[in-house]
Write an enzyme that holds these catalytic residues in place. Structure first.
Site, PDB file in Angstrom:
ATOM      1  N   ARG A  37      -0.126  -2.592  -6.136  1.00  0.00           N
ATOM      2  CA  ARG A  37      -1.111  -3.411  -5.476  1.00  0.00           C
ATOM      3  C   ARG A  37      -1.870  -3.668  -6.318  1.00  0.00           C
ATOM      4  O   ARG A  37      -1.529  -5.120  -6.259  1.00  0.00           O
ATOM      5  CB  ARG A  37      -1.671  -2.721  -4.306  1.00  0.00           C
ATOM      6  CG  ARG A  37      -1.771  -3.536  -3.061  1.00  0.00           C
ATOM      7  CD  ARG A  37      -2.202  -2.709  -2.268  1.00  0.00           C
ATOM      8  NE  ARG A  37      -2.606  -3.469  -1.330  1.00  0.00           N
ATOM      9  CZ  ARG A  37      -2.485  -4.822  -0.206  1.00  0.00           C
ATOM     10  NH1 ARG A  37      -1.580  -5.009  -0.119  1.00  0.00           N
ATOM     11  NH2 ARG A  37      -2.945  -5.138   0.929  1.00  0.00           N
TER      12      ARG A  37
ATOM     13  N   HIS B 105      -2.132   2.452  -5.546  1.00  0.00           N
ATOM     14  CA  HIS B 105      -2.976   0.983  -5.648  1.00  0.00           C
ATOM     15  C   HIS B 105      -3.028   0.586  -6.866  1.00  0.00           C
ATOM     16  O   HIS B 105      -3.470  -0.706  -6.997  1.00  0.00           O
ATOM     17  CB  HIS B 105      -4.404   1.618  -4.845  1.00  0.00           C
ATOM     18  CG  HIS B 105      -4.563   0.648  -3.359  1.00  0.00           C
ATOM     19  ND1 HIS B 105      -3.939   0.432  -2.957  1.00  0.00           N
ATOM     20  CD2 HIS B 105      -5.708  -0.285  -3.734  1.00  0.00           C
ATOM     21  CE1 HIS B 105      -4.718  -0.520  -1.441  1.00  0.00           C
ATOM     22  NE2 HIS B 105      -5.839  -0.768  -2.414  1.00  0.00           N
TER      23      HIS B 105
ATOM     24  N   HIS C 189      -4.167  -8.915   3.570  1.00  0.00           N
ATOM     25  CA  HIS C 189      -5.125  -9.125   4.326  1.00  0.00           C
ATOM     26  C   HIS C 189      -5.592  -9.895   4.437  1.00  0.00           C
ATOM     27  O   HIS C 189      -5.194 -11.093   5.139  1.00  0.00           O
ATOM     28  CB  HIS C 189      -5.986  -9.990   2.668  1.00  0.00           C
ATOM     29  CG  HIS C 189      -6.345  -9.249   1.681  1.00  0.00           C
ATOM     30  ND1 HIS C 189      -6.033  -9.496  -0.331  1.00  0.00           N
ATOM     31  CD2 HIS C 189      -5.390  -7.515   1.621  1.00  0.00           C
ATOM     32  CE1 HIS C 189      -6.370  -8.355  -0.317  1.00  0.00           C
ATOM     33  NE2 HIS C 189      -6.076  -7.548   0.118  1.00  0.00           N
TER      34      HIS C 189
ATOM     35  N   TYR D 268      -8.621 -11.751  -7.123  1.00  0.00           N
ATOM     36  CA  TYR D 268      -7.786 -11.638  -7.967  1.00  0.00           C
ATOM     37  C   TYR D 268      -8.262 -13.216  -8.909  1.00  0.00           C
ATOM     38  O   TYR D 268      -7.483 -13.073  -9.482  1.00  0.00           O
ATOM     39  CB  TYR D 268      -6.786 -11.266  -6.643  1.00  0.00           C
ATOM     40  CG  TYR D 268      -6.786 -10.332  -7.069  1.00  0.00           C
ATOM     41  CD1 TYR D 268      -6.095  -9.471  -7.358  1.00  0.00           C
ATOM     42  CD2 TYR D 268      -6.906 -10.005  -5.005  1.00  0.00           C
ATOM     43  CE1 TYR D 268      -5.990  -8.101  -7.715  1.00  0.00           C
ATOM     44  CE2 TYR D 268      -6.550  -9.046  -5.097  1.00  0.00           C
ATOM     45  CZ  TYR D 268      -6.143  -7.788  -5.230  1.00  0.00           C
ATOM     46  OH  TYR D 268      -5.806  -6.060  -5.382  1.00  0.00           O
TER      47      TYR D 268
ATOM     48  N   LYS E 252      -2.311  -2.237   7.751  1.00  0.00           N
ATOM     49  CA  LYS E 252      -3.605  -2.132   8.583  1.00  0.00           C
ATOM     50  C   LYS E 252      -3.678  -2.729   9.643  1.00  0.00           C
ATOM     51  O   LYS E 252      -3.203  -3.751  10.107  1.00  0.00           O
ATOM     52  CB  LYS E 252      -3.980  -2.673   7.757  1.00  0.00           C
ATOM     53  CG  LYS E 252      -4.906  -1.567   7.038  1.00  0.00           C
ATOM     54  CD  LYS E 252      -6.309  -1.904   5.972  1.00  0.00           C
ATOM     55  CE  LYS E 252      -6.100  -0.736   5.152  1.00  0.00           C
ATOM     56  NZ  LYS E 252      -7.930  -1.105   3.971  1.00  0.00           N
TER      57      LYS E 252
ATOM     58  N   ARG F 145       1.025  -1.382  -0.091  1.00  0.00           N
ATOM     59  CA  ARG F 145      -0.053   0.178  -0.221  1.00  0.00           C
ATOM     60  C   ARG F 145       0.485   1.221   0.074  1.00  0.00           C
ATOM     61  O   ARG F 145       2.040   1.238   0.277  1.00  0.00           O
ATOM     62  CB  ARG F 145      -0.597   0.187   1.706  1.00  0.00           C
ATOM     63  CG  ARG F 145      -1.555  -1.475   1.672  1.00  0.00           C
ATOM     64  CD  ARG F 145      -2.705  -1.427   2.716  1.00  0.00           C
ATOM     65  NE  ARG F 145      -3.517  -2.282   3.403  1.00  0.00           N
ATOM     66  CZ  ARG F 145      -3.458  -3.108   3.446  1.00  0.00           C
ATOM     67  NH1 ARG F 145      -1.933  -3.552   4.174  1.00  0.00           N
ATOM     68  NH2 ARG F 145      -4.387  -4.273   3.612  1.00  0.00           N
TER      69      ARG F 145
END
Length: 299
Positions: free
Chosen positions: A248, A245, A271, A280, A177, A153
């Site tokens: 990414r 992004h 994630h 994806y 995150k 990110r």
């Protein structure tokens, strides 16, 4: 223009935000989003002289329809709904209300939107457009190579510390995150590009720990990098919208298209749920269908 909520409503909101900040430890960005959403909602109630402690499910539904009539995207409506649910759960826990009016609200279905990503050729053109001779070019090339190599990110890229990257072994340690740390491998091209940048990285104050620094010898900001990558995309002749992004998404899409295990991609992306990474697989399926149509004699 949003109507200013009355004092009593503002006090409820501040108590709720304090709860999020202290008890739940949410990020500053989430706090800002919830504040914006709820100030708008409380201002809407103020126009019709409604008390947020006495609203019904119908009142909340009416408000959401009001927002929808202003051409707000379904994803934003879903976020407003999440803000309302969280707010009223807090009020219920604090015994400010006897029943939660948001309990039976239904979230609008989000459209399935595949992420934008670049082709392998477009990534190569983007990195080439960065240049490789001048100081700024070497820095941008290193940032692009590292972002694409590790699927970072933009906040993770600009936050990489000097002591978080090992060019001999080939990995970067990232703080993602929720403060979750992960280690992602990086390839030879990224290692060479970063080493080239390090060879001419300017001396900075001891307080500056980040790998990438601005011309003023301060940590590179996400906004600065946004501008640089857009300029490089224009120079490369890439017509589609390109953001940090996008790289990414390109990282993940190319891995899945080439047969990478989805769990491994999930771990590299950071994630928390495999469901987030599964988007994806749809990208990969679209890629295969396109290749079939293009190359099959009866496609």
């Amino acid at each position: 223009m949003t109507t200013e909520p009355p004092k009593a409503s503002r006090e409820l909101l501040e108590a709720y935000l304090q709860h999020l900040r202290v008890d739940r430890g949410v990020s500053s960005r989430t706090l800002i989003n919830y504040r914006i959403d709820l100030v708008r909602y409380l201002g809407y109630l103020a126009v019709s002289s409604k008390d947020p402690l006495q609203v019904s499910r119908e009142d909340l539904t009416e408000y959401l329809w009001h927002r929808k009539s202003q051409n707000v995207q379904p994803s934003s409506i879903a976020r407003y709904m999440a803000s309302l649910r969280s707010f009223y759960l807090f009020l219920l826990a604090e015994e400010k209300i006897a029943a939660n009016p948001s309990t039976l609200l239904r979230s609008p279905k989000k459209p399935d939107r595949l992420p934008r990503y670049l082709t392998v050729d477009e990534v190569s053109r983007l990195i080439t457009a960065a240049g490789f001779s001048k100081g700024r070019q070497v820095r941008l090339r290193a940032m692009l190579e590292l972002m694409y190599a590790a699927g970072l990110r933009v906040s993770e890229l600009t936050g990489v510390r000097l002591d978080s990257i090992d060019l001999k072994v080939g990995y970067v340690r990232v703080l993602g995150k929720g403060g979750k740390e992960r280690v992602v491998p990086i390839g030879e091209r990224a290692r060479l590009a970063v080493q080239g940048y390090l060879d001419q990285r300017p001396e900075t104050a001891a307080s500056v720990k980040t790998l990438f620094v601005s011309d003023r010898k301060r940590p590179m900001s996400a906004v600065q990098f946004w501008r640089l990558i857009r300029a490089a995309a224009l120079k490369a002749g890439i017509r589609k919208p390109v953001s940090p992004h996008t790289l990414r998404h390109s990282f993940a899409s190319h891995l899945v298209q080439n047969g990478a295990d989805l769990r491994a991609v999930q771990e590299m992306l950071g994630h928390s749920s495999i469901a987030t990474t599964q988007i994806y697989t749809h990208v990969s399926q679209n890629h295969l269908q396109e290749a079939h149509r293009k190359y099959h004699p009866r496609g």
